[in-house]
Motif scaffolding. Structure first.
Motif, PDB file in Angstrom:
ATOM      1  N   LYS A 156       0.854  -1.195   0.000  1.00 16.34           N
ATOM      2  CA  LYS A 156       0.000   0.000   0.000  1.00 16.34           C
ATOM      3  C   LYS A 156       0.880   1.232   0.000  1.00 16.34           C
ATOM      4  N   PHE A 162       2.171   5.075  -0.729  1.00 19.42           N
ATOM      5  CA  PHE A 162       1.541   6.379  -0.942  1.00 19.42           C
ATOM      6  C   PHE A 162       1.902   6.783  -2.366  1.00 19.42           C
ATOM      7  N   GLY A 163       1.007   6.420  -3.300  1.00 13.20           N
ATOM      8  CA  GLY A 163       1.332   6.443  -4.726  1.00 13.20           C
ATOM      9  C   GLY A 163       1.681   7.799  -5.325  1.00 13.20           C
ATOM     10  N   SER A 164       1.210   8.877  -4.717  1.00 17.95           N
ATOM     11  CA  SER A 164       1.490  10.190  -5.302  1.00 17.95           C
ATOM     12  C   SER A 164       2.813  10.751  -4.798  1.00 17.95           C
ATOM     13  N   MET A 165       3.495  10.002  -3.917  1.00 15.72           N
ATOM     14  CA  MET A 165       4.748  10.509  -3.351  1.00 15.72           C
ATOM     15  C   MET A 165       5.932   9.729  -3.908  1.00 15.72           C
ATOM     16  N   THR A 166       7.098  10.350  -3.782  1.00 14.37           N
ATOM     17  CA  THR A 166       8.301   9.626  -4.144  1.00 14.37           C
ATOM     18  C   THR A 166       8.573   8.564  -3.074  1.00 14.37           C
ATOM     19  N   ASP A 170       9.708  10.179   0.097  1.00 12.64           N
ATOM     20  CA  ASP A 170       8.626  10.836   0.842  1.00 12.64           C
ATOM     21  C   ASP A 170       7.742   9.824   1.567  1.00 12.64           C
TER      22      ASP A 170
END
Lengths: 243, 315
Positions: A90, A92-96, A99
């Motif tokens: 899971k 945090f797909g919008s983060m690098t 991050d």
């Protein structure tokens, strides 16, 4: 015997009429490496969810460092030093990737450890180096390969600076050499005094890693002891291979 | 740029624009400018919960109207000064957001969205039947004869205040985005369970972000009665606010504070142009067409498209 880090007593969890866990006792001492095995659907993940606070058990108590955490929401348990990785990654797909690690470093690690804000990135990079993701630090986590996502799961749990890390099938689908990498990583945590519960189907890894193995079958714990005696246990053999 | 430096720049720009606008005598400029600024605030506010946190608010009009009707109520009660109305409207809308968030954000998923839509309907009916604020007839708000700071007309003041409020909304949104709070909100948007297990107090953050978002929407509404001198429920609860405050961030890009600003300026200006040259009836149709276009061609909005191009160039 050292005082227990995690003490699960008589935990029962029902989903409607189905009893997923029945009066399960489970103990982890500080720095201990415990394997948790059992056939599919035996309640391993449910037990992990109850310990981590993502599910509430109906009966029984869960104590962490002597403190009753049964009523704590998941984030408070993480802040106390109880981190987990997820079986299905899971990110945090919008983060690098970097991050991703900053989130638990900012929200969990800092609540029980001295960690200056300016050192967050440095610390995240250090953890990425440990899991072998340093070269992907600036990549978007949503675009990682399955293998890298599993490593990221583990790295993110480590970034919470836990005293107990629960690794939920971190090795499924990994190649033999990757399994060895992850094993080395999890074993390295012992040197840092981190206890690990490893849920795994890769028996070679479990046997090599664990100081103690607990076996769940149909929501009950049927065995708990040193690896050799557990795999020799007749009931365990029956559960896995049938009669 | 640090938060303080950005705030300084934003407020200086807003003040400069406000001072420059004192020279403008064309009434229409203020009508158009006020509306675009209103949408800048609404879109920026919506994005704090919708874009950063991932919870869709269909009830922007309700929170906007709470701000507007707080002004009407305070005007009818004791002709409160404008500053008091702005602060009160912001607080009341924030409290409404807090309440709605507390009731519905415990559950993941669409509950907040549905409840926000319901709130708009319930509040509309409530206002229509509340005589003190004019009910369905509407209420007249007289602009004070004396305009402070030696401004030519009251609309100059309202426009200048709106500029400062837009700057404030942008400063708040940008600071939130870059703070620890912003990271927590992004984690919730990406995966709430993983966020919670990473130590993020998801419920508290969600409620806080709803409160902040709704408070800013309320703030945007507080000057509205003075702008038109007349408010009635169907204009204060207009569908256009709810639709635009979703469409503008979507078109501009929801990941950063600049997206809603670009979306609002772009869409707001186009709507004003069409209103003058063609007909105001076309406004929602244009929004709809642009939404379809963007969702299919650039689902992450203008900023998302720019970012993707930049990344592609790097590799």
């Amino acid at each position: 015997m050292a005082e227990a880090l995690l003490e699960v007593r008589g935990v029962t969890k029902r989903f409607g009429g189905f009893t997923a866990l029945e009066k399960v006792d489970f103990l982890v001492r500080p720095g201990e490496r415990v394997g948790l095995i059992g056939p599919n659907g035996s309640g391993k993940s449910t037990l992990v969810n109850c310990i981590a606070g993502t599910l509430r058990n109906e009966e029984g108590s869960i104590r962490f460092e002597g403190r009753d955490i049964g009523g704590h929401p998941a984030h408070r348990r993480t802040r106390l030093g109880l981190a987990r990785s997820f079986q299905i990654p899971k990110p945090f797909g919008s983060m690098t990737v970097l991050d991703n690690l900053c989130v638990p470093l900012l929200y969990a690690a800092r609540t029980h450890e001295e960690l200056a804000r300016s050192r967050i990135v440095e610390e995240a990079t250090h953890i990425l180096e440990q899991v072998g993701l340093a070269d992907r630090a600036r990549a978007m986590s949503g675009g990682l390969t399955q293998v890298d996502m599993r490593k990221l799961e583990l790295a993110r749990a480590m970034a919470a600076k836990p005293k107990l890390l629960i690794s939920d099938e971190a090795m499924a689908g990994l190649s033999a050499s990757e399994v060895d990498d992850v094993l080395a990583l999890l074993s390295g945590l012992k040197e840092q005094g981190v206890a690990v519960i490893m849920i795994e189907h890769v028996m070679r890894a479990v046997m090599k890693f664990s100081e103690r193995i607990a076996v769940l079958v149909a929501g009950r714990k049927i065995a708990d002891g040193d690896p050799q005696s557990v795999v020799g246990n007749a009931e365990v053999v029956r559960a896995y291979l049938g009669e | 740029m640090s938060n303080k430096a950005f705030a300084a720049v934003a407020f200086v720009v807003a003040l400069a624009l406000a001072v420059a606008s004192q020279l403008i005598t064309n009434e229409y400029f203020f009508t158009a400018g006020y509306t675009v600024l209103l949408f800048v605030i609404l879109a920026t506010a919506w994005n704090i919960l919708g874009g950063y946190t991932g919870y869709v608010n269909f009830g922007s009009a309700a929170f906007f109207a709470i701000g507007a009707y707080t002004t009407v109520a305070l005007y009818n009660a004791f002709k409160a000064p404008l500053a008091v109305m702005i602060v009160s409207g912001t607080l009341v809308a924030g409290l409404a957001g807090l309440g709605l968030g507390y009731l519905t954000l415990r559950l993941r998923g669409v509950f907040f969205a549905i409840a926000s839509l319901a709130l708009a309907v319930v509040l509309y009916v409530f206002v229509v039947n509340w005589d003190f604020v004019g009910g369905a007839r509407g209420a007249y708000i007289l602009q004070p004869r004396e305009v402070p700071f030696g401004m030519p007309r009251y609309i100059h003041l309202i426009y200048s205040v709106q500029l400062l409020m837009a700057a404030l909304a942008l400063v708040v949104a940008r600071a939130t985005e870059r703070s620890t709070l912003g990271r927590g909100l992004a984690a919730i948007r990406d995966d709430e369970l993983a966020a919670e297990c990473s130590g993020v107090p998801t419920l508290r953050l969600k409620i806080f972000s709803a409160m902040m978002s709704c408070a800013l929407m309320g703030m945007a509404g507080t000057t509205f009665p003075y702008y038109l001198s007349y408010v009635e429920p169907s204009s204060a609860f207009s569908l256009s606010y709810a639709v635009n405050s979703i469409a503008m961030p979507l078109i501009g890009g929801m990941m950063s504070w600049i997206g809603p600003l670009i979306g609002a300026v772009l869409l707001g200006t186009v709507q004003q142009l069409v209103q003058v040259t063609v007909s105001s009836a076309w406004n929602l149709l244009i929004v709809g067409a642009l939404l379809v276009l963007f969702v299919t061609l650039a689902p992450n909005g203008i900023m998302g498209w720019v970012e993707a191009r930049r990344r592609r160039k790097e590799h």
